[in-house]
Design an enzyme around this catalytic site. Sequence first.
Site, PDB file in Angstrom:
ATOM      1  N   HIS A 121       0.869  -1.172   0.000  1.00  0.00           N
ATOM      2  CA  HIS A 121       0.000   0.000   0.000  1.00  0.00           C
ATOM      3  C   HIS A 121       0.912   1.230   0.000  1.00  0.00           C
ATOM      4  O   HIS A 121       2.006   1.184   0.555  1.00  0.00           O
ATOM      5  CB  HIS A 121      -0.798  -0.066   1.309  1.00  0.00           C
ATOM      6  CG  HIS A 121      -1.929   0.876   1.432  1.00  0.00           C
ATOM      7  ND1 HIS A 121      -1.758   2.188   1.795  1.00  0.00           N
ATOM      8  CD2 HIS A 121      -3.255   0.696   1.268  1.00  0.00           C
ATOM      9  CE1 HIS A 121      -2.945   2.761   1.855  1.00  0.00           C
ATOM     10  NE2 HIS A 121      -3.872   1.893   1.538  1.00  0.00           N
ATOM     11  N   ASP A 198       2.598  -4.650   8.263  1.00  0.00           N
ATOM     12  CA  ASP A 198       1.373  -3.859   8.169  1.00  0.00           C
ATOM     13  C   ASP A 198       0.197  -4.834   8.205  1.00  0.00           C
ATOM     14  O   ASP A 198      -0.047  -5.553   7.242  1.00  0.00           O
ATOM     15  CB  ASP A 198       1.423  -3.064   6.853  1.00  0.00           C
ATOM     16  CG  ASP A 198       0.090  -2.432   6.489  1.00  0.00           C
ATOM     17  OD1 ASP A 198      -0.871  -2.548   7.268  1.00  0.00           O
ATOM     18  OD2 ASP A 198       0.023  -1.821   5.411  1.00  0.00           O
ATOM     19  N   GLN A 201      -4.869  -5.082   6.744  1.00  0.00           N
ATOM     20  CA  GLN A 201      -5.793  -5.886   5.957  1.00  0.00           C
ATOM     21  C   GLN A 201      -5.956  -7.292   6.557  1.00  0.00           C
ATOM     22  O   GLN A 201      -6.854  -8.029   6.163  1.00  0.00           O
ATOM     23  CB  GLN A 201      -5.262  -5.979   4.519  1.00  0.00           C
ATOM     24  CG  GLN A 201      -6.305  -6.128   3.463  1.00  0.00           C
ATOM     25  CD  GLN A 201      -7.331  -5.015   3.461  1.00  0.00           C
ATOM     26  OE1 GLN A 201      -8.516  -5.278   3.657  1.00  0.00           O
ATOM     27  NE2 GLN A 201      -6.910  -3.785   3.264  1.00  0.00           N
ATOM     28  N   LYS A 224     -11.033  -0.824   9.944  1.00  0.00           N
ATOM     29  CA  LYS A 224     -11.178  -2.009   9.095  1.00  0.00           C
ATOM     30  C   LYS A 224     -11.670  -3.217   9.878  1.00  0.00           C
ATOM     31  O   LYS A 224     -11.855  -4.297   9.322  1.00  0.00           O
ATOM     32  CB  LYS A 224      -9.855  -2.312   8.386  1.00  0.00           C
ATOM     33  CG  LYS A 224      -9.542  -1.209   7.366  1.00  0.00           C
ATOM     34  CD  LYS A 224      -8.414  -1.497   6.451  1.00  0.00           C
ATOM     35  CE  LYS A 224      -8.255  -0.343   5.473  1.00  0.00           C
ATOM     36  NZ  LYS A 224      -6.971  -0.333   4.799  1.00  0.00           N
ATOM     37  N   CYS A 362      -4.499   2.395  -3.901  1.00  0.00           N
ATOM     38  CA  CYS A 362      -3.302   2.868  -3.194  1.00  0.00           C
ATOM     39  C   CYS A 362      -2.150   1.879  -3.366  1.00  0.00           C
ATOM     40  O   CYS A 362      -1.338   1.705  -2.456  1.00  0.00           O
ATOM     41  CB  CYS A 362      -3.547   3.101  -1.707  1.00  0.00           C
ATOM     42  SG  CYS A 362      -4.741   4.372  -1.373  1.00  0.00           S
TER      43      CYS A 362
HETATM   44  C1  LIG Z   1      -6.009   0.492   4.699  1.00  0.00           C
HETATM   45  C2  LIG Z   1      -4.612   0.096   4.634  1.00  0.00           C
HETATM   46  C3  LIG Z   1      -3.594   0.970   5.031  1.00  0.00           C
HETATM   47  C4  LIG Z   1      -3.848   2.387   5.459  1.00  0.00           C
HETATM   48  O1  LIG Z   1      -4.630   2.472   6.591  1.00  0.00           O
HETATM   49  P1  LIG Z   1      -5.124   3.905   7.100  1.00  0.00           P
HETATM   50  O2  LIG Z   1      -6.211   3.552   8.061  1.00  0.00           O
HETATM   51  O3  LIG Z   1      -5.615   4.646   5.902  1.00  0.00           O
HETATM   52  O4  LIG Z   1      -3.960   4.566   7.746  1.00  0.00           O
HETATM   53  C5  LIG Z   1      -2.303   0.504   4.969  1.00  0.00           C
HETATM   54  N1  LIG Z   1      -2.009  -0.737   4.543  1.00  0.00           N
HETATM   55  C6  LIG Z   1      -2.974  -1.605   4.151  1.00  0.00           C
HETATM   56  C7  LIG Z   1      -2.595  -2.973   3.712  1.00  0.00           C
HETATM   57  C8  LIG Z   1      -4.301  -1.215   4.175  1.00  0.00           C
HETATM   58  O5  LIG Z   1      -5.241  -2.072   3.774  1.00  0.00           O
END
Ligand SMILES: *Cc1c(COP(=O)(O)O)cnc(C)c1O
Length: 404
Positions: A121, A198, A201, A224, A362
């Site tokens: 992302h 990260d 997701q 999320k 993104c």
């Molecule tokens: C949504 C997402 C982000 C960004 O999250 P924010 O809440 O916009 O800071 C980063 N990495 C992944 C894999 C995402 O799905």
Amino acid sequence: MYDVKKIRKDFPILQREVNGKPLVYLDNAATSQTPQQVIDVIVDYYQNYNANIHRGVHALSQEATDKYEQARQKIQKHFNAAKSREIIFTSGTTHSINIVSNGFASLIKKGDEILVSAMEHHSNIVPWQMLCERTDATLRVIPMNQEGELLMDVYDNLLSDKTKLVFCNHISNALGTINPIEEIITKAHSVGAAVLIDGAQAAPHLIADVQKLDVDFYTISAHKICGPTGVGMLYGKEEWLGKLPPYHGGGEMIAEVTFEKTTYADLPHKFEAGTPNICGGIAFGAALDYMNSIGFDSIAAYEHELLSYATKELLKIEGLKIYGTAKNKTSVISFNIKGLHPYDIGSILDKLGIAVRTGHHCAQPIMDFYKIPGTVRASFSFYNTLQEVDVLVAGVKRAKAMLT
Ligand SMILES: *Cc1c(COP(=O)(O)O)cnc(C)c1O
């Protein structure tokens, strides 16, 4: 028995109509919907105990502080962190990553290398580019194959004693690939590199055990996982968080301030300058409670059923191609139809009440890899139904008929 009808009653928004049609919400990878149980917690906060935390001696402040710290403990327990001070409240994944990338500027020098996966992302690429510009460190990319799986043998070759940090998403938001993070972490540690995963997701679909993974940093966003926007988590091992300098300066993050020198507060407050999203933090805890009440094993099994059915039905449409066909993936389907622009498909689906995401998600480097401008992405949650999959498939067929 998994009772999706009952679960859907918890989500007031799922009862509404869009363009005169029942809403079919398939944009869960962008943000999830909020159950009444979490909405109630938000309302309760503002109706009954809204106050600033940590500062006041008065009753409301104490109540708000207690609830906020209880939420931190819930998050700690959920991710099995060793200590609650290893859980930093942030505004979300992007903020969490920036705390780490900014902090690493003081730990990295010219010639050092940072590895990043090819399916990141933007929020997981840009901060590292900024860090490399500042420090003259080098950014290297772990490539992927056509299925959307990382090439682990190339990863082995990229790792060296120059590698200081590896970062990768646990699950790709654009492709749904579940990355082999255990292996990524173990191998990075064998050359002395730190790892940031990260988990934005992954958090809606599975529970990451940060101690078992032995991960150095792990990030998520509450929005999320059925929580509110503007709040998230940075997990960091205490030894690492101790080494990183604070990101923001301000109130709450100091031990002592004089004009000559300020000493920083202990963890987690060192990284929590200013008045935080108090209500959001408390609601974040409530969102985890809600998801745990359904159970992540049930969620994973049910979503797998949705994914298999949707994949099978969509592939029956001639000219439809799915991007991201990893063996190990979650309920995200990115697709295009030959000769059609994803935006046009998305617009027609919207007229039919179906919410999908279109564009590069993104994750432009992934689109460049496949040489496409973007995709249509349908991402399923535990509250979606097989009937909604049918509505999507019918909608895509209709869009195709209208556009060709
Ligand atoms: C949504 C997402 C982000 C960004 O999250 P924010 O809440 O916009 O800071 C980063 N990495 C992944 C894999 C995402 O799905």
